[in-house]
Write an enzyme that holds these catalytic residues in place. Structure first.
Site, PDB file in Angstrom:
ATOM      1  N   HIS A   1       0.854  -1.197   0.000  1.00  0.00           N
ATOM      2  CA  HIS A   1       0.000   0.000   0.000  1.00  0.00           C
ATOM      3  C   HIS A   1       0.888   1.245   0.000  1.00  0.00           C
ATOM      4  CE1 HIS A   1      -3.175   2.825   1.064  1.00  0.00           C
ATOM      5  NE2 HIS A   1      -4.025   1.879   0.695  1.00  0.00           N
TER       6      HIS A   1
ATOM      7  N   ASP B   1      -7.963  -5.221   0.064  1.00  0.00           N
ATOM      8  CA  ASP B   1      -8.473  -6.114  -0.994  1.00  0.00           C
ATOM      9  C   ASP B   1      -8.153  -7.578  -0.756  1.00  0.00           C
ATOM     10  OD1 ASP B   1      -7.633  -3.369  -2.899  1.00  0.00           O
ATOM     11  OD2 ASP B   1      -9.660  -4.179  -2.829  1.00  0.00           O
TER      12      ASP B   1
END
Ligand code: SDX
Length: 432
Positions: free
Chosen positions: A310, A367
């Site tokens: 991320h 996700d």
């Protein structure tokens, strides 16, 4: 809230000293204001992917990537998931306060009033091939809404943004369900007056004249949590897209449609579908997770482990923590997905011990587990990014509203040119 100015940053350039303002946000984030840099020095800054560049100030969402903190309008994501509902979280993001019970009733009534689609829009669905990806249908139909409903752009405000927001939040769910029925060939299901947002969503998705879908409270609760978790995430790729398109004074529907296109990419919201494709591939190949880990580390292979890493979180994504717990609970009943969950847990455990990922602070993101929960709720993989979109919509609208209500300027980044210097034009008959 405003930013405070305190100390200065000193920049020495070509023997010239320049004092730049340091700005401090309400949570102590520091930034150097370079808005006058080019005028004063002729220089610009360069920051591929904007990893070090703030595009705006915002009161909406706070993230601390090092400590794994996520708050909407100051409220912890953990508290909202435990105690709130998606429609209440929408109200909070749009109005910067939790609603009174009267305000909540009015907002819910507005959502219900605007849950139907203009019947002429239904004909647009028939123009799509039966296997059109629902994200493609969603982006197209949201853009088409500007032909069917009054537009809101930063100049006209012909209709309040909040009414348009309620219309968009409600109808996007209806469009998503119609897109799914387009794929399955089943008759569309209309929203019901007596159902709340998530009940209607599940009913329009899974009810059919021959399948009397049962609305189980734990599934309705799980869907609320999933949508709350995705509702906003400050200046991510798709939210920045919505702001950039809106900064040209394009209408809200066009700005949201652009955000849907940005979210679809597998590096962004499309990752949840890519995670399931990856887990299925590992299962098909006999469950050998090490081969996939080795490929992700191999610089000659552009394969990446979907659901890991991320730009902001250099710690465990707090949303992934909540989703992992949900996964374990929901999949206890859905044994069918157990093998994929086992693969996901083995993959996570191996990655969190592997020096390549540890040194780069690559953790599971939102996700990684969301797709398994969507699947357990019965959603097909091509609807996963659609669910992300429906969750993220209130955040996009809140940012668009924040931008158009501030003295916004059109977004127009600069560049460093690296192409050819001046060329002389040669007639085609004189060229080699
Ligand atoms: C979302 O921004 C947001 O807030 C997004 C989001 C939201 O709510 O809006 O949180 C939602 O988009 C989550 C991210 C979903 N995407 C994925 O899961 C796709 C896989 N992840 C990556 O592609 C990547 O981690 C990104 C895109 C998420 C972040 O990319 P960055 O910040 O540009 O990091 P990078 O590409 O510069 O990677 C740094 C290093 C590189 O290695 P080196 O050059 O240092 O040797 O880490 C490696 C990368 O190769 N790396 C990975 C990896 N992610 C980063 N290597 C293998 N697998 C991965 N998944």
């Amino acid at each position: 809230m405003t930013i405070t100015k305190g100390k200065k940053a000193k920049l020495t350039l070509d023997g010239q000293e320049l004092d730049l303002d340091v700005v401090v946000g309400s949570e102590g984030e520091h930034g150097i204001d370079i808005s006058k840099l080019r005028a004063k020095t002729g220089y610009i800054t360069l920051d591929e992917g904007y990893g070090n560049t703030g595009s705006c100030t915002s009161d909406i969402t706070f993230i601390n990537g090092e400590e794994g903190i996520l708050r909407y309008r100051g409220y912890r994501i953990e508290d909202l998931c435990e105690q709130s509902s998606f429609t209440e979280a929408c109200y909070l993001l749009l109005h910067d306060r939790l609603p009174s019970s009267e305000q909540m009733k009015t907002f819910s009534r507005l959502l219900n009033q605007h849950s139907l689609l203009h019947e002429d829009m239904r004909h647009l669905f028939s123009a799509f091939p039966h296997d059109a990806h629902p994200m493609n249908i969603l982006g197209t139909m949201v853009n088409a809404m500007s032909s069917f409903y009054p537009n809101v752009d930063s100049l006209s405000m012909r209709e309040s943004i909040d009414l348009t927001a309620a219309r968009l939040i409600s109808k996007i769910r209806t469009i998503a369900c119609y897109a799914h029925k387009k794929n399955t060939g089943d008759p569309i299901v209309y929203p019901q007056k007596d159902y709340n947002y998530c009940e209607n969503f599940l009913n329009m998705m899974f009810w059919s004249p021959v399948n009397n879908y049962e609305l189980k409270p734990d599934r309705v609760r799980a869907l609320n949590t999933l949508l709350i978790l995705h509702a906003d995430h400050e200046q991510n790729c798709s939210t920045s897209t919505v702001r950039l398109v809106g900064s040209s004074q394009a209408n809200l529907y066009a700005s949201i449609s652009a955000g849907i296109s940005a979210l679809w990419g597998p590096l962004h919201g499309g990752a949840n579908q890519a995670v399931l494709d990856m887990l299925n591939a590992i299962q098909t190949e006999g469950g050998d997770i090490q081969r996939f880990i080795d490929r992700a580390k191999d610089k000659t292979d552009n394969f990446r482990l979907s659901g890991f890493g991320h730009r902001v979180y250099k710690n465990y994504d707090p949303r992934a923590t909540i989703l992992k717990k949900m996964c374990m609970n929901i999949l206890e009943e859905e044994a069918a997905q157990q093998p994929l969950l086992d693969i996901a847990l083995r993959l996570e455990a191996a990655v969190l011990k592997d020096e390549y990922f540890v040194s780069r602070k690559l953790y599971p993101n939102v996700d990684f587990y969301s797709g398994l929960v969507y699947m357990a709720l019965g959603f097909p993989t091509n609807m996963f990014t659609v669910l992300f979109t429906i969750g993220r919509l209130p955040g996009w609208i809140a940012h668009w509203k924040e931008m158009v209500q501030a003295p916004a300027k059109i977004g127009r980044p600069r560049q460093i040119y690296t192409g050819k210097q001046e060329q002389q034009y040669i007639k085609i008959e004189d060229r080699g």
